[in-house]
Motif scaffolding. Sequence first.
Motif, PDB file in Angstrom:
ATOM      1  N   ILE A   1      65.160 -56.838 115.388  1.00 17.78           N
ATOM      2  CA  ILE A   1      64.594 -56.095 114.273  1.00 17.78           C
ATOM      3  C   ILE A   1      65.444 -54.857 114.040  1.00 17.78           C
ATOM      4  CG2 ILE A   1      62.615 -54.739 113.487  1.00 17.78           C
ATOM      5  CD1 ILE A   1      60.857 -56.720 115.024  1.00 17.78           C
ATOM      6  N   ILE A   2      65.792 -54.632 112.780  1.00 13.88           N
ATOM      7  CA  ILE A   2      66.545 -53.444 112.402  1.00 13.88           C
ATOM      8  C   ILE A   2      65.648 -52.611 111.491  1.00 13.88           C
ATOM      9  CG2 ILE A   2      68.610 -52.550 111.293  1.00 13.88           C
ATOM     10  CD1 ILE A   2      69.931 -55.289 111.855  1.00 13.88           C
ATOM     11  N   ALA A   3      65.350 -51.396 111.915  1.00 16.51           N
ATOM     12  CA  ALA A   3      64.488 -50.496 111.159  1.00 16.51           C
ATOM     13  C   ALA A   3      65.279 -49.248 110.774  1.00 16.51           C
ATOM     14  CB  ALA A   3      63.275 -50.109 112.004  1.00 16.51           C
ATOM     15  N   GLY A   4      64.749 -48.485 109.832  1.00 11.68           N
ATOM     16  CA  GLY A   4      65.375 -47.240 109.429  1.00 11.68           C
ATOM     17  C   GLY A   4      64.470 -46.058 109.726  1.00 11.68           C
ATOM     18  N   ASP A   5      65.084 -44.871 109.838  1.00 11.12           N
ATOM     19  CA  ASP A   5      64.280 -43.674 110.091  1.00 11.12           C
ATOM     20  C   ASP A   5      64.563 -42.540 109.108  1.00 11.12           C
ATOM     21  OD1 ASP A   5      66.696 -42.643 110.923  1.00 11.12           O
ATOM     22  OD2 ASP A   5      66.029 -42.098 112.924  1.00 11.12           O
ATOM     23  N   ARG A   6      65.114 -42.881 107.960  1.00  8.96           N
ATOM     24  CA  ARG A   6      65.363 -41.900 106.910  1.00  8.96           C
ATOM     25  C   ARG A   6      64.618 -42.347 105.654  1.00  8.96           C
ATOM     26  NH1 ARG A   6      66.935 -39.678 110.779  1.00  8.96           N
ATOM     27  NH2 ARG A   6      68.936 -38.690 111.145  1.00  8.96           N
ATOM     28  N   SER A   7      64.200 -41.375 104.861  1.00  7.19           N
ATOM     29  CA  SER A   7      63.465 -41.714 103.646  1.00  7.19           C
ATOM     30  C   SER A   7      64.057 -40.980 102.449  1.00  7.19           C
ATOM     31  CB  SER A   7      61.996 -41.338 103.785  1.00  7.19           C
ATOM     32  OG  SER A   7      61.309 -41.601 102.579  1.00  7.19           O
ATOM     33  N   ILE A   8      64.083 -41.668 101.317  1.00  3.21           N
ATOM     34  CA  ILE A   8      64.453 -41.028 100.057  1.00  3.21           C
ATOM     35  C   ILE A   8      63.206 -40.861  99.182  1.00  3.21           C
ATOM     36  CG2 ILE A   8      66.867 -41.741 100.036  1.00  3.21           C
ATOM     37  CD1 ILE A   8      66.105 -44.105  98.267  1.00  3.21           C
ATOM     38  N   ASN A   9      62.048 -41.186  99.766  1.00  3.93           N
ATOM     39  CA  ASN A   9      60.783 -41.090  99.042  1.00  3.93           C
ATOM     40  C   ASN A   9      59.805 -40.256  99.873  1.00  3.93           C
ATOM     41  OD1 ASN A   9      58.289 -41.481  97.798  1.00  3.93           O
ATOM     42  ND2 ASN A   9      58.888 -43.504  97.056  1.00  3.93           N
TER      43      ASN A   9
ATOM     44  N   ASN B   1      55.943 -41.263  99.688  1.00  8.81           N
ATOM     45  CA  ASN B   1      55.560 -42.383 100.554  1.00  8.81           C
ATOM     46  C   ASN B   1      55.557 -41.966 102.017  1.00  8.81           C
ATOM     47  OD1 ASN B   1      55.264 -44.127  98.433  1.00  8.81           O
ATOM     48  ND2 ASN B   1      57.013 -45.406  98.935  1.00  8.81           N
ATOM     49  N   SER B   2      56.570 -41.226 102.440  1.00  7.59           N
ATOM     50  CA  SER B   2      56.692 -40.836 103.847  1.00  7.59           C
ATOM     51  C   SER B   2      55.518 -39.989 104.313  1.00  7.59           C
ATOM     52  CB  SER B   2      58.003 -40.093 104.091  1.00  7.59           C
ATOM     53  OG  SER B   2      59.075 -41.003 104.045  1.00  7.59           O
ATOM     54  N   ARG B   3      54.962 -39.197 103.417  1.00  8.88           N
ATOM     55  CA  ARG B   3      53.784 -38.391 103.799  1.00  8.88           C
ATOM     56  C   ARG B   3      52.569 -39.265 104.084  1.00  8.88           C
ATOM     57  NH1 ARG B   3      54.603 -34.683  99.009  1.00  8.88           N
ATOM     58  NH2 ARG B   3      56.512 -33.658  99.618  1.00  8.88           N
ATOM     59  N   MET B   4      52.525 -40.444 103.494  1.00  6.67           N
ATOM     60  CA  MET B   4      51.372 -41.339 103.678  1.00  6.67           C
ATOM     61  C   MET B   4      51.559 -42.286 104.868  1.00  6.67           C
ATOM     62  SD  MET B   4      50.303 -42.231  99.756  1.00  6.67           S
ATOM     63  CE  MET B   4      51.896 -42.861  99.248  1.00  6.67           C
TER      64      MET B   4
ATOM     65  N   LYS C   1      57.454 -41.705 112.349  1.00  5.88           N
ATOM     66  CA  LYS C   1      58.770 -41.842 111.721  1.00  5.88           C
ATOM     67  C   LYS C   1      58.788 -43.098 110.867  1.00  5.88           C
ATOM     68  CE  LYS C   1      61.934 -39.259 114.452  1.00  5.88           C
ATOM     69  NZ  LYS C   1      63.042 -38.863 113.632  1.00  5.88           N
ATOM     70  N   ASP C   2      59.511 -43.000 109.732  1.00  4.14           N
ATOM     71  CA  ASP C   2      59.515 -44.121 108.796  1.00  4.14           C
ATOM     72  C   ASP C   2      60.788 -44.114 107.971  1.00  4.14           C
ATOM     73  OD1 ASP C   2      58.944 -42.925 105.878  1.00  4.14           O
ATOM     74  OD2 ASP C   2      57.867 -41.754 107.361  1.00  4.14           O
ATOM     75  N   ASP C   3      60.951 -45.159 107.172  1.00  2.71           N
ATOM     76  CA  ASP C   3      62.116 -45.266 106.287  1.00  2.71           C
ATOM     77  C   ASP C   3      61.717 -45.173 104.814  1.00  2.71           C
ATOM     78  OD1 ASP C   3      60.931 -47.703 105.726  1.00  2.71           O
ATOM     79  OD2 ASP C   3      62.582 -48.905 106.481  1.00  2.71           O
ATOM     80  N   GLY C   4      60.522 -44.669 104.565  1.00  3.00           N
ATOM     81  CA  GLY C   4      60.016 -44.546 103.197  1.00  3.00           C
ATOM     82  C   GLY C   4      59.183 -45.725 102.754  1.00  3.00           C
TER      83      GLY C   4
ATOM     84  N   PRO D   1      67.633 -45.089 104.944  1.00  3.82           N
ATOM     85  CA  PRO D   1      66.380 -45.386 104.251  1.00  3.82           C
ATOM     86  C   PRO D   1      66.246 -46.900 104.054  1.00  3.82           C
ATOM     87  CG  PRO D   1      67.991 -44.495 102.708  1.00  3.82           C
ATOM     88  CD  PRO D   1      68.618 -44.461 104.076  1.00  3.82           C
ATOM     89  N   HIS D   2      65.043 -47.350 103.829  1.00  2.00           N
ATOM     90  CA  HIS D   2      64.741 -48.780 103.732  1.00  2.00           C
ATOM     91  C   HIS D   2      65.685 -49.559 102.811  1.00  2.00           C
ATOM     92  CE1 HIS D   2      61.959 -52.167 104.273  1.00  2.00           C
ATOM     93  NE2 HIS D   2      62.259 -52.465 103.025  1.00  2.00           N
ATOM     94  N   PRO D   3      65.913 -49.099 101.563  1.00  2.00           N
ATOM     95  CA  PRO D   3      66.756 -49.915 100.673  1.00  2.00           C
ATOM     96  C   PRO D   3      68.231 -49.971 101.076  1.00  2.00           C
ATOM     97  CG  PRO D   3      65.822 -48.016  99.486  1.00  2.00           C
ATOM     98  CD  PRO D   3      65.344 -47.945 100.889  1.00  2.00           C
ATOM     99  N   MET D   4      68.649 -49.117 101.987  1.00  2.00           N
ATOM    100  CA  MET D   4      70.063 -49.074 102.367  1.00  2.00           C
ATOM    101  C   MET D   4      70.368 -49.785 103.691  1.00  2.00           C
ATOM    102  SD  MET D   4      71.298 -47.630  99.863  1.00  2.00           S
ATOM    103  CE  MET D   4      70.529 -46.914  98.449  1.00  2.00           C
ATOM    104  N   ILE D   5      69.353 -50.267 104.375  1.00  2.00           N
ATOM    105  CA  ILE D   5      69.578 -50.922 105.669  1.00  2.00           C
ATOM    106  C   ILE D   5      70.472 -52.148 105.519  1.00  2.00           C
ATOM    107  CG2 ILE D   5      68.471 -52.168 107.576  1.00  2.00           C
ATOM    108  CD1 ILE D   5      66.068 -50.264 107.206  1.00  2.00           C
ATOM    109  N   MET D   6      70.217 -52.971 104.523  1.00  2.00           N
ATOM    110  CA  MET D   6      71.012 -54.199 104.360  1.00  2.00           C
ATOM    111  C   MET D   6      72.446 -53.930 103.910  1.00  2.00           C
ATOM    112  SD  MET D   6      69.441 -56.735 105.479  1.00  2.00           S
ATOM    113  CE  MET D   6      70.576 -57.978 104.940  1.00  2.00           C
TER     114      MET D   6
END
Length: 71
Positions: free
Chosen positions: A14-22, A25-28, A32-35, A56-61
């Motif tokens: 599993i590859i996850a991210g820990d940065r968010s551009i949103n 969403n991250s506040r909700m 730690k999250d990727d947005g 961030p999530h959309p940039m993982i791939m």
Amino acid sequence: MLNKLPQSGYTLCIIAGDRSINSINSRMIPGKDDGKVSIENTKIEGTHQHIVLQRPHPMIMRAPETFQLLT
């Protein structure tokens, strides 16, 4: 929505991210999250490898690190 994913029957990475551009969403999302999803919610029992990228999530791939991990 599933509360917990079942254990996989095959080798799983599993590859996850820990940065968010949103930030909204991250506040909700708790922890730690990727947005889009928390790192904690990406974990599945029996996973062979769990990797967290500083993306961030959309940039993982599109991340060069992802391609290196997949080859």
